[in-house]
Design a protein around this motif. Structure first.
Motif, mmCIF file in Angstrom:
data_model
loop_
_atom_site.group_PDB
_atom_site.id
_atom_site.type_symbol
_atom_site.label_atom_id
_atom_site.label_comp_id
_atom_site.label_asym_id
_atom_site.label_seq_id
_atom_site.Cartn_x
_atom_site.Cartn_y
_atom_site.Cartn_z
ATOM 1 N N VAL A 58 101.472 70.729 100.031
ATOM 2 C CA VAL A 58 102.354 70.625 101.196
ATOM 3 C C VAL A 58 103.218 69.388 100.994
ATOM 4 C CG1 VAL A 58 102.539 70.362 103.703
ATOM 5 C CG2 VAL A 58 100.689 71.749 102.721
ATOM 6 N N ILE A 59 104.505 69.556 101.222
ATOM 7 C CA ILE A 59 105.452 68.454 101.083
ATOM 8 C C ILE A 59 106.165 68.233 102.413
ATOM 9 C CG2 ILE A 59 105.835 68.864 98.620
ATOM 10 C CD1 ILE A 59 108.572 70.155 99.523
ATOM 11 N N GLU A 60 106.811 67.087 102.542
ATOM 12 C CA GLU A 60 107.691 66.865 103.684
ATOM 13 C C GLU A 60 108.963 66.197 103.207
ATOM 14 O OE1 GLU A 60 105.660 64.383 106.516
ATOM 15 O OE2 GLU A 60 105.990 62.558 105.348
ATOM 16 N N GLY A 61 110.096 66.587 103.801
ATOM 17 C CA GLY A 61 111.342 65.897 103.505
ATOM 18 C C GLY A 61 112.500 66.753 103.050
ATOM 19 N N ILE A 62 112.257 67.991 102.611
ATOM 20 C CA ILE A 62 113.357 68.847 102.160
ATOM 21 C C ILE A 62 113.610 69.910 103.225
ATOM 22 C CG2 ILE A 62 114.168 70.497 100.418
ATOM 23 C CD1 ILE A 62 112.510 68.992 98.349
ATOM 24 N N PRO A 63 114.790 69.880 103.855
ATOM 25 C CA PRO A 63 115.070 70.866 104.906
ATOM 26 C C PRO A 63 115.207 72.281 104.351
ATOM 27 C CG PRO A 63 117.011 69.514 104.460
ATOM 28 C CD PRO A 63 115.890 68.940 103.643
ATOM 29 N N ASP A 64 114.854 73.266 105.191
ATOM 30 C CA ASP A 64 114.958 74.682 104.822
ATOM 31 C C ASP A 64 114.322 74.929 103.458
ATOM 32 O OD1 ASP A 64 115.679 77.347 105.227
ATOM 33 O OD2 ASP A 64 117.676 77.090 104.367
ATOM 34 N N PHE A 65 113.143 74.346 103.257
ATOM 35 C CA PHE A 65 112.524 74.330 101.937
ATOM 36 C C PHE A 65 112.281 75.718 101.360
ATOM 37 C CE2 PHE A 65 108.610 74.258 99.310
ATOM 38 C CZ PHE A 65 109.145 73.606 98.218
ATOM 39 N N SER A 66 111.912 76.682 102.187
ATOM 40 C CA SER A 66 111.596 78.020 101.677
ATOM 41 C C SER A 66 112.780 78.695 101.001
ATOM 42 C CB SER A 66 111.077 78.920 102.813
ATOM 43 O OG SER A 66 109.805 78.500 103.236
ATOM 44 N N HIS A 67 113.974 78.165 101.209
ATOM 45 C CA HIS A 67 115.174 78.807 100.668
ATOM 46 C C HIS A 67 115.895 77.971 99.616
ATOM 47 C CE1 HIS A 67 114.714 80.818 104.724
ATOM 48 N NE2 HIS A 67 114.439 81.741 103.820
ATOM 49 N N VAL A 68 115.200 76.996 99.020
ATOM 50 C CA VAL A 68 115.840 76.288 97.905
ATOM 51 C C VAL A 68 116.076 77.300 96.783
ATOM 52 C CG1 VAL A 68 114.849 74.041 98.483
ATOM 53 C CG2 VAL A 68 113.642 75.543 96.907
ATOM 54 N N PRO A 69 117.082 77.082 95.946
ATOM 55 C CA PRO A 69 117.412 78.084 94.928
ATOM 56 C C PRO A 69 116.266 78.333 93.948
ATOM 57 C CG PRO A 69 119.180 76.462 95.122
ATOM 58 C CD PRO A 69 118.020 75.947 95.923
ATOM 59 N N PRO A 70 116.015 79.598 93.609
ATOM 60 C CA PRO A 70 115.057 79.885 92.541
ATOM 61 C C PRO A 70 115.448 79.133 91.266
ATOM 62 C CG PRO A 70 115.656 81.907 93.660
ATOM 63 C CD PRO A 70 116.579 80.827 94.192
ATOM 64 N N SER A 71 114.461 78.721 90.519
ATOM 65 C CA SER A 71 114.606 77.959 89.283
ATOM 66 C C SER A 71 114.903 76.483 89.526
ATOM 67 C CB SER A 71 115.672 78.560 88.345
ATOM 68 O OG SER A 71 115.410 78.190 87.017
ATOM 69 N N SER A 72 114.888 76.039 90.797
ATOM 70 C CA SER A 72 114.937 74.603 91.071
ATOM 71 C C SER A 72 113.663 73.962 90.547
ATOM 72 C CB SER A 72 115.059 74.348 92.571
ATOM 73 O OG SER A 72 116.274 74.815 93.081
ATOM 74 N N ARG A 73 113.728 72.667 90.329
ATOM 75 C CA ARG A 73 112.553 71.920 89.875
ATOM 76 C C ARG A 73 112.173 70.863 90.899
ATOM 77 N NH1 ARG A 73 114.615 75.465 86.044
ATOM 78 N NH2 ARG A 73 113.716 75.089 83.984
ATOM 79 N N LEU A 74 110.870 70.582 90.976
ATOM 80 C CA LEU A 74 110.336 69.452 91.715
ATOM 81 C C LEU A 74 109.656 68.559 90.688
ATOM 82 C CD1 LEU A 74 108.773 71.337 94.764
ATOM 83 C CD2 LEU A 74 110.801 69.857 94.818
ATOM 84 N N GLN A 75 110.101 67.295 90.603
ATOM 85 C CA GLN A 75 109.620 66.397 89.541
ATOM 86 C C GLN A 75 109.205 65.066 90.139
ATOM 87 O OE1 GLN A 75 112.462 64.674 86.541
ATOM 88 N NE2 GLN A 75 111.289 65.997 85.153
ATOM 89 N N ASN A 76 108.002 64.596 89.756
ATOM 90 C CA ASN A 76 107.578 63.288 90.239
ATOM 91 C C ASN A 76 108.024 62.190 89.281
ATOM 92 O OD1 ASN A 76 105.682 63.197 88.134
ATOM 93 N ND2 ASN A 76 103.891 63.474 89.466
ATOM 94 N N ALA A 77 107.752 60.944 89.648
ATOM 95 C CA ALA A 77 108.228 59.799 88.856
ATOM 96 C C ALA A 77 107.643 59.788 87.455
ATOM 97 C CB ALA A 77 107.893 58.492 89.574
ATOM 98 N N GLY A 78 106.451 60.376 87.278
ATOM 99 C CA GLY A 78 105.835 60.422 85.953
ATOM 100 C C GLY A 78 106.332 61.559 85.085
ATOM 101 N N GLY A 79 107.146 62.445 85.646
ATOM 102 C CA GLY A 79 107.712 63.541 84.875
ATOM 103 C C GLY A 79 107.030 64.884 85.058
ATOM 104 N N THR A 80 105.904 64.928 85.790
ATOM 105 C CA THR A 80 105.279 66.222 86.073
ATOM 106 C C THR A 80 106.284 67.092 86.808
ATOM 107 O OG1 THR A 80 103.145 65.104 86.304
ATOM 108 C CG2 THR A 80 103.308 67.375 87.142
ATOM 109 N N THR A 81 106.481 68.315 86.310
ATOM 110 C CA THR A 81 107.562 69.153 86.825
ATOM 111 C C THR A 81 107.083 70.556 87.131
ATOM 112 O OG1 THR A 81 109.119 67.902 85.452
ATOM 113 C CG2 THR A 81 109.916 69.988 86.382
ATOM 114 N N LEU A 82 107.394 71.004 88.350
ATOM 115 C CA LEU A 82 107.126 72.369 88.773
ATOM 116 C C LEU A 82 108.437 73.118 88.909
ATOM 117 C CD1 LEU A 82 104.477 71.731 91.569
ATOM 118 C CD2 LEU A 82 104.096 72.124 89.124
ATOM 119 N N THR A 83 108.484 74.341 88.392
ATOM 120 C CA THR A 83 109.653 75.206 88.526
ATOM 121 C C THR A 83 109.405 76.179 89.659
ATOM 122 O OG1 THR A 83 110.192 75.059 86.177
ATOM 123 C CG2 THR A 83 111.098 76.937 87.381
#
Length: 199
Positions: free
Chosen positions: A103-128
């Motif tokens: 669960v995250i907080e801070g991105i509005p309308d999160f369910s509709h971010v574009p497919p193939s967007s990435r979420l990346q933390n400061a260490g570089g761990t990345t989810l597509t």
């Protein structure tokens, strides 16, 4: 030229969890940290490089066909969880009841971010992000057990707010409190999208 654009949109991880055995219960176990490997999180019901196809892709495959697993994580937003709970008329919805991974907080309308967007933390761990998740009846059963009489209200209230599914592009740890930066595909919305949806 880069095809992904870092944005100023960030989110903080407020909850992490793992569903150990979906056949026994969809309820997720809360965690402080997970190691995101290429196959997902070890011991998680949704982990694996491949998975059997489900109802979401029946137009493409016969149920049970082995396909690439792009549903290693179920990511929800705390803002959308609060909106679902409000529409259901309940005080709160626990992420564990929905089988959430993150669960995250801070991105509005999160369910509709574009497919193939990435979420990346400061260490570089990345989810597509694969795509928007669709509400189903499985969480409704858990909610009904926790809040008798409320389960059937979940699916309509969660429409457009169920979060997204995602898979690991770069391995690494994810921890409570991590800040994730949203990276989006640097391309316009397809001009024929409405026509394609109309069939």
């Amino acid at each position: 030229m880069p095809a992904l654009k870092p944005t100023d949109f960030t989110a903080r991880i407020t909850w992490l969890g793992r569903v150990a055995d979906r056949a026994a219960s969809l309820t997720a176990e809360p965690l402080q940290e997970v190691m995101a490997g290429f196959a997902g999180v070890e011991g998680e019901e949704h982990a694996g490089l491949t998975r059997p196809s489900c109802s979401r892709v029946l137009s493409q495959y016969e149920r049970g066909t082995e396909i690439r697993n792009v549903r290693q994580f179920s990511i929800l937003s705390s803002e959308e969880l609060a909106a679902i709970a409000a529409e259901m008329g309940v005080e709160r919805l626990e992420p564990s009841w929905l089988g959430a991974s993150i669960v995250i907080e801070g991105i509005p309308d999160f369910s509709h971010v574009p497919p193939s967007s990435r979420l990346q933390n400061a260490g570089g761990t990345t989810l597509t992000i694969d795509m928007e998740n669709r509400p189903c009846q499985l969480p409704a059963k858990v909610i009904e057990a926790e809040l008798p009489g409320a389960g059937r209200a979940f699916k309509p209230a969660a429409e457009g707010r169920r979060g997204v599914t995602a898979w690991v592009e770069r391995e690494g740890p994810l921890r409570l409190g991590d800040v994730l930066t949203l990276h989006i595909p640097d391309q316009p919305v397809w001009s024929c999208l409405d026509a394609a949806r109309a069939g």
